[in-house]
Design an enzyme around this catalytic site. Structure first.
Site, PDB file in Angstrom:
ATOM      1  N   ASP A  71      46.538 -47.004  64.680  1.00  0.00           N
ATOM      2  CA  ASP A  71      45.961 -46.910  63.343  1.00  0.00           C
ATOM      3  C   ASP A  71      46.956 -47.475  62.351  1.00  0.00           C
ATOM      4  O   ASP A  71      48.150 -47.511  62.627  1.00  0.00           O
ATOM      5  CB  ASP A  71      45.782 -45.429  62.970  1.00  0.00           C
ATOM      6  CG  ASP A  71      44.502 -44.867  63.526  1.00  0.00           C
ATOM      7  OD1 ASP A  71      43.684 -45.649  64.016  1.00  0.00           O
ATOM      8  OD2 ASP A  71      44.336 -43.630  63.462  1.00  0.00           O
ATOM      9  N   VAL A  96      67.795 -34.240 110.575  1.00  0.00           N
ATOM     10  CA  VAL A  96      68.332 -33.657 109.354  1.00  0.00           C
ATOM     11  C   VAL A  96      68.904 -34.750 108.455  1.00  0.00           C
ATOM     12  O   VAL A  96      68.762 -34.720 107.225  1.00  0.00           O
ATOM     13  CB  VAL A  96      69.418 -32.608 109.696  1.00  0.00           C
ATOM     14  CG1 VAL A  96      70.066 -32.092 108.421  1.00  0.00           C
ATOM     15  CG2 VAL A  96      68.811 -31.474 110.483  1.00  0.00           C
ATOM     16  N   ILE A 113      65.767 -36.709 106.749  1.00  0.00           N
ATOM     17  CA  ILE A 113      64.800 -36.091 105.840  1.00  0.00           C
ATOM     18  C   ILE A 113      65.413 -35.881 104.453  1.00  0.00           C
ATOM     19  O   ILE A 113      66.448 -35.230 104.333  1.00  0.00           O
ATOM     20  CB  ILE A 113      64.307 -34.749 106.420  1.00  0.00           C
ATOM     21  CG1 ILE A 113      63.526 -35.031 107.694  1.00  0.00           C
ATOM     22  CG2 ILE A 113      63.436 -34.017 105.417  1.00  0.00           C
ATOM     23  CD1 ILE A 113      63.064 -33.802 108.418  1.00  0.00           C
ATOM     24  N   ASN A 151      72.969 -33.295 102.036  1.00  0.00           N
ATOM     25  CA  ASN A 151      71.632 -33.550 101.478  1.00  0.00           C
ATOM     26  C   ASN A 151      71.237 -32.536 100.411  1.00  0.00           C
ATOM     27  O   ASN A 151      70.607 -32.872  99.425  1.00  0.00           O
ATOM     28  CB  ASN A 151      70.579 -33.507 102.590  1.00  0.00           C
ATOM     29  CG  ASN A 151      70.597 -34.780 103.417  1.00  0.00           C
ATOM     30  OD1 ASN A 151      71.446 -35.636 103.194  1.00  0.00           O
ATOM     31  ND2 ASN A 151      69.690 -34.892 104.362  1.00  0.00           N
ATOM     32  N   GLU A 170      65.727 -33.916 101.914  1.00  0.00           N
ATOM     33  CA  GLU A 170      65.318 -32.541 101.606  1.00  0.00           C
ATOM     34  C   GLU A 170      65.099 -32.277 100.113  1.00  0.00           C
ATOM     35  O   GLU A 170      64.201 -31.562  99.722  1.00  0.00           O
ATOM     36  CB  GLU A 170      66.354 -31.546 102.150  1.00  0.00           C
ATOM     37  CG  GLU A 170      66.317 -31.342 103.657  1.00  0.00           C
ATOM     38  CD  GLU A 170      67.195 -32.343 104.396  1.00  0.00           C
ATOM     39  OE1 GLU A 170      67.708 -33.263 103.745  1.00  0.00           O
ATOM     40  OE2 GLU A 170      67.352 -32.199 105.630  1.00  0.00           O
ATOM     41  N   ASP A 211      74.691 -34.102  97.416  1.00  0.00           N
ATOM     42  CA  ASP A 211      73.843 -35.215  96.977  1.00  0.00           C
ATOM     43  C   ASP A 211      72.942 -34.840  95.804  1.00  0.00           C
ATOM     44  O   ASP A 211      72.591 -35.684  95.000  1.00  0.00           O
ATOM     45  CB  ASP A 211      72.942 -35.674  98.140  1.00  0.00           C
ATOM     46  CG  ASP A 211      73.404 -37.015  98.676  1.00  0.00           C
ATOM     47  OD1 ASP A 211      74.546 -37.408  98.347  1.00  0.00           O
ATOM     48  OD2 ASP A 211      72.631 -37.674  99.398  1.00  0.00           O
TER      49      ASP A 211
HETATM   50  P1  ATP Z   1      43.251 -46.118  59.398  1.00  0.00           P
HETATM   51  O1  ATP Z   1      42.118 -46.227  60.351  1.00  0.00           O
HETATM   52  O2  ATP Z   1      44.281 -47.145  59.588  1.00  0.00           O
HETATM   53  O3  ATP Z   1      43.801 -44.747  59.234  1.00  0.00           O
HETATM   54  P2  ATP Z   1      42.091 -46.018  56.731  1.00  0.00           P
HETATM   55  O4  ATP Z   1      42.764 -44.778  56.332  1.00  0.00           O
HETATM   56  O5  ATP Z   1      42.185 -47.151  55.807  1.00  0.00           O
HETATM   57  O6  ATP Z   1      42.575 -46.632  58.055  1.00  0.00           O
HETATM   58  P3  ATP Z   1      39.570 -44.786  56.320  1.00  0.00           P
HETATM   59  O7  ATP Z   1      40.227 -43.570  55.803  1.00  0.00           O
HETATM   60  O8  ATP Z   1      38.427 -44.685  57.242  1.00  0.00           O
HETATM   61  O9  ATP Z   1      40.576 -45.707  57.049  1.00  0.00           O
HETATM   62  O10 ATP Z   1      39.125 -45.625  55.030  1.00  0.00           O
HETATM   63  C1  ATP Z   1      38.291 -46.727  55.146  1.00  0.00           C
HETATM   64  C2  ATP Z   1      37.957 -47.251  53.769  1.00  0.00           C
HETATM   65  O11 ATP Z   1      37.263 -46.284  53.027  1.00  0.00           O
HETATM   66  C3  ATP Z   1      39.167 -47.606  52.919  1.00  0.00           C
HETATM   67  O12 ATP Z   1      39.575 -48.921  53.110  1.00  0.00           O
HETATM   68  C4  ATP Z   1      38.668 -47.387  51.512  1.00  0.00           C
HETATM   69  O13 ATP Z   1      38.010 -48.541  51.034  1.00  0.00           O
HETATM   70  C5  ATP Z   1      37.655 -46.296  51.655  1.00  0.00           C
HETATM   71  N1  ATP Z   1      38.230 -44.993  51.326  1.00  0.00           N
HETATM   72  C6  ATP Z   1      39.320 -44.414  51.837  1.00  0.00           C
HETATM   73  N2  ATP Z   1      39.542 -43.195  51.305  1.00  0.00           N
HETATM   74  C7  ATP Z   1      38.549 -42.995  50.425  1.00  0.00           C
HETATM   75  C8  ATP Z   1      38.187 -41.918  49.551  1.00  0.00           C
HETATM   76  N3  ATP Z   1      38.896 -40.799  49.481  1.00  0.00           N
HETATM   77  N4  ATP Z   1      37.092 -42.062  48.806  1.00  0.00           N
HETATM   78  C9  ATP Z   1      36.353 -43.172  48.860  1.00  0.00           C
HETATM   79  N5  ATP Z   1      36.628 -44.207  49.662  1.00  0.00           N
HETATM   80  C10 ATP Z   1      37.714 -44.139  50.425  1.00  0.00           C
END
Ligand code: ATP
Length: 883
Positions: A337, A290, A293, A717, A295, A721
């Site tokens: 991101d 006891v 273990i 235990n 418990e 505890d």
């Molecule tokens: P993350 O991956 O960090 O979120 P992000 O938002 O920059 O990055 P995307 O949204 O894929 O990534 O955008 C990539 C690229 O596409 C941008 O750098 C820009 O040049 C272009 N882009 C973003 N938004 C638009 C839009 N609404 N219309 C046209 N081109 C765009």
């Protein structure tokens, strides 16, 4: 709906809606939806077969330790110690009740986490689009689906725009399946034949559709499969498994030692065996078992984990299972991101470039033809709107463009109405472009905006105040140079172009070529202020932060510098450059690369794999449908709660309710905290047990009377505890957690230093307990000795709770910084006092009441090990500081 099985796929959309009493344009009324929810129940799969309270209660007795205790109770009964028997049985009962309560509490807390991470659905109710939790979707609801959504119910498609879904959870087939509105298939043998239906559990990979819900919950195809398998056996976490293994090994060792102690006690009685002698030898062995273990160990681990996840959820990190908490504490690389996670995703326009000049956005001049066309393209090829009352609506990049027009008094809605859109090619992160087709004085004109690296190379002309001129390499060079200058300031640069099309047909991807380049608009997206601190914290904690973004390499590197992610000597790599690297080259350069730009989802998987090859535990963020495999490949996949698609949330093990990088770092620190607290609680419980074992072993070797009865050890235990152990489990995450290196996930929780600590602490407490035992033995015989030993052991372990709150001394931790530990101590002392002084209760515990001075001695002796341990910790900390 109508009792008999309806073959929904054989009905046309109108008939299907009619059968379900719903209006395809307005959906159900809120009232009908509520009534149907009542009728059909929540739209969720049954979680396997739930155990009943009785089943869970009975399961508590299946344990090896309980069997040993029952044997102890029987032996006590045989020796005529009825009180002991009653106590042991009551303790067993109490333990089983606590175990049952705890089982259902843990289940409830998991269910609440699950609810937080449950998908939502866009439904039409009373003519307007609302987002409801998936559990509230009912038959007859009109659901809208778009890429990234998870299908939460079965339904007949009403309207379809190139919908493609992945039905692998049902069919095992990972290839996306195309759906149709009118394909009425006859055979019903496989899902594939019902191409005008979608099924719960599928993921939308492309396109859009609206559907009328025909089945929810267990009435879906997935529900039927789930019912067949009756699955969802809750798996134990690795930590629980390793503790279970430990307990099993411990049980065997204990059995062997118990047998040895029993034999030794018999040997002491040679040459004459009496019945009492044999029974007392048995009682010794039982006491040892006891004592040894732990418990309460496994329930305390679960309680601490469950409380940890609840705390994390309050801080915006929703864990999808308990297992992830353990892994989280070991994370050594965070891939994040940029946009919205590390930055604010609040874009404001900055400089623009048109007709060879770079100027501030507010200096935009509509008299200049090129500048006017730049703004025209910006406003027409975007969907965002800004309004003082309703706020900004739409993609922040596009909001910045609209803000540019706002500054010179242009109302985007009115402007767009003058040039209606006749077709579009939506933005997607892979193509990085967006195009819209307009009727400009009868000429079909395509306006395109997007990443400069893509658009510039597709442009054959450049617009100047004198009209379009040929795009020469020099002109391209000049534009690239301006882009580079802007990007180096951390600005996002969007480029704009146009072309005329021969007619007003829907534009295709091939049309996005042969452009006339107009110019550039740059915008700033400031880093989140808390992200700088979080990156620094991560670094201090030995965690590497890597930025992974779709943005331009130079912009990304500039922002990464501001955040402290990109340091001198670091490298930034684009997706294309990454593709050109072999695995071996990548492995070699990996440690240097802190920014990946213009990445594809495949790139993300490669980056995760490369770090994992180096033995790192990787967390990866993602929001899109295509990110799901990378999230699965990572040790901790992190999805965005606000902007993330349902698919990414489904693949992730953690969801950020605020999309914020700082939350990831906080969660990792919390993960470390939970792990450390569990380790400390284990240290506390096992060192206390060790003290008990050493005392029993010592007295049996020295042929002395028993130091404790089984009930004493059970009392400690299970009751006195458990309280400090839980208090240790909720120890606030101290700053010290940031100073540790990431844990090696392969290292067992019961490592050598922990085991050594258990032995040393145990020996100190045992020495104090034996001290009290001898004082009692000399002053009043075996009865008093036992009571004094029991009281000392209980109290010493209560004090010991403070030692196990953390590595540092209690002065460094702060006595009041964990109020629960003070409460646990007070409650423990009150319980001990009750056992010693309450008449009746003290008889059950075979108490021979010590005198006041003897009680004083008990208190002093019980305090002594803690004084020694704290002194040692203080000296060690001081020495450490001076080295
Ligand atoms: P993350 O991956 O960090 O979120 P992000 O938002 O920059 O990055 P995307 O949204 O894929 O990534 O955008 C990539 C690229 O596409 C941008 O750098 C820009 O040049 C272009 N882009 C973003 N938004 C638009 C839009 N609404 N219309 C046209 N081109 C765009």
């Amino acid at each position: 709906m109508d009792g008999e099985k309806t073959h929904w796929h054989t009905l046309n959309p109108r008939e299907a809606a009619q059968r379900l009493d719903t209006d395809p344009r307005r959906g159900l009324s809120a009232k009908t939806a509520a009534a149907r929810l009542e009728q059909y129940g929540p739209n969720a799969l049954a979680e396997g077969k739930k155990k009943t309270v009785l089943q869970v209660f009975l399961e508590q007795f299946k344990d090896l330790m309980v069997i040993i205790l029952i044997i102890a109770a029987l032996i006590s009964m045989a020796t005529g110690e009825v009180e002991s028997t009653i106590v042991i049985f009551s303790v067993l009962l109490l333990n089983a009740i606590l175990g049952t309560v705890q089982h259902f509490k843990a289940e409830k807390s998991l269910a609440s986490l699950k609810a937080m991470s449950a998908p939502s659905a866009k439904v039409l109710r009373d003519g307007s689009r609302t987002v409801v939790p998936s559990t509230e979707v009912v038959p007859g609801d009109i659901v809208e689906l778009e890429a990234g959504d998870m299908v939460v119910a079965d339904g007949r498609i009403l309207e379809n725009f190139s919908l493609k879904v992945n039905e692998s959870s049902l069919t095992g087939e990972s290839e996306a399946v195309e759906k149709f509105t009118d394909a009425i298939a006859q055979a019903e043998t496989a899902l594939g034949d019902r191409k005008n239906m979608v099924f719960s559990g599928s993921l939308v990979t492309y396109g859009r559709a609206s559907l009328v819900v025909t089945g929810t919950g267990m009435e879906t195809e997935l529900g039927k499969v789930a019912a067949l398998m009756n699955q969802t056996q809750q798996r134990k976490t690795p930590l629980q498994q390793s503790l279970d293994n430990f307990s099993k090994k411990l049980a065997v060792i204990i059995m062997v030692i118990c047998a040895g102690v029993f034999a030794l006690n018999l040997y002491h009685q040679l040459p004459l065996f009496t019945k009492d002698g044999i029974l007392s030898a048995l009682m010794f062995a039982v006491a040892l078992a006891v004592a040894a273990i732990p418990e309460a160990l496994s329930s305390i681990v679960t309680i601490v984990q469950a409380m940890g996840t609840q705390k994390m959820a309050k801080q915006n990190a929703i864990m999808k299972d308990l297992k992830a908490v353990e892994t989280l504490g070991a994370v050594s690389v965070i891939c994040s991101d940029k946009t919205g996670t590390l930055t604010q995703n609040k874009m404001t326009p900055q400089k623009i470039y048109a007709d060879g000049s770079l100027l501030e956005g507010h200096d935009l001049d509509l008299v200049n033809d090129v500048q006017r066309l730049l703004l025209k393209a910006a406003l027409l090829a975007s969907d965002a709107t800004t309004d003082r009352e309703t706020g900004d609506i739409g993609d922040p990049t596009e909001v910045a463009l609209v803000m540019l027009g706002d500054r010179i008094g242009i109302d985007e809605i009115a402007y767009r109405a003058q040039h209606p859109r006749r077709g579009e090619l939506a933005f997607d992160s892979d193509r990085k472009l967006m195009s819209t087709l307009h009727d400009i004085d009868g000429v079909p004109t395509l306006y395109t905006k997007g990443a400069i690296d893509t658009l510039l190379e597709r442009s054959s002309f450049l617009l100047t105040r004198n009209g379009p001129v040929e795009m020469t390499p020099e002109r391209r060079e000049e534009i690239s140079r301006v882009n580079m200058d802007l990007s180096m300031q951390g600005l996002r640069v969007l480029s704009f172009a146009y072309r005329e099309l021969p007619d007003f047909r829907p534009p295709t991807l091939e049309d996005e070529n042969g452009f006339t380049f107009i110019g550039l608009i740059s915008m700033i997206d400031p880093p989140r202020p808390e992200a700088v601190r979080a990156v620094a914290d991560a670094k201090r904690a030995g965690i590497r932060t890597i930025m992974i973004t779709g943005d331009h390499k130079v912009t990304a590197a500039a922002i990464a510098k501001q955040l402290g992610i990109f340091r001198d000597g670091d490298q930034a790599l684009s997706g294309v450059e990454l593709d050109a690297l072999s695995d071996a080259d990548l492995d070699q350069r990996l440690e240097k690369i802190s920014v990946y730009a213009r990445v594809s989802p495949e790139n993300k998987i490669r980056i995760v794999g490369a770090w994992q090859r180096k033995g790192k535990i990787v967390s990866m963020t993602g929001d899109g449908v295509n990110d799901a495999p990378a999230l699965k490949a990572a040790d901790i996949g992190v999805a965005m709660g606000i902007t993330g698609t349902e698919v990414s949330k489904d693949a992730a093990s953690m969801i950020l309710a605020d999309d914020n990088f700082a939350t990831i770092v906080k969660a990792v620190v919390n993960g470390r905290g939970v792990y450390t607290n569990i380790k400390n609680a284990i240290n506390f419980l096992l060192s206390g047990n060790m003290a008990g074992i050493l005392c029993v072993l010592f007295t049996s070797l020295a042929n002395l009377p028993m130091p404790f009865a089984a009930v004493h050890l059970l009392f400690i235990n299970l009751l006195t505890d458990s309280l400090p152990a839980i208090a240790i489990g909720v120890e606030p995450a101290g700053d010290g957690l940031l100073d540790q290196r990431p844990r090696d996930p392969g290292e067992p929780i019961l490592n050598r230093s922990l085991l050594l600590g258990i032995l040393v602490y145990g020996a100190l407490i045992a020495a104090a307990t034996m001290g009290a035992f001898f004082i009692g033995l000399n002053a009043g015989g075996a009865g008093l000795a036992m009571t004094m030993a029991f009281a000392t052991l209980t109290l010493a372990r209560l004090f010991h709770g403070f030692n196990c709150r953390g590595e540092k001394s209690i002065f460094a931790l702060g006595l009041t910084s964990n109020k629960a530990s003070l409460g646990a101590f007070a409650a423990g002392v009150a319980l001990l006092a009750a056992v010693l002084f309450v008449p009746g209760l003290n008889r059950l515990f075979q108490v021979t009441l010590p005198s006041a001075p003897q009680l004083g001695l008990v208190a002093l002796l019980a305090f002594a090990p803690t004084v020694v341990i704290q002194l040692w910790k203080t000296v060690r900390d001081a020495v450490k500081k001076h080295i």
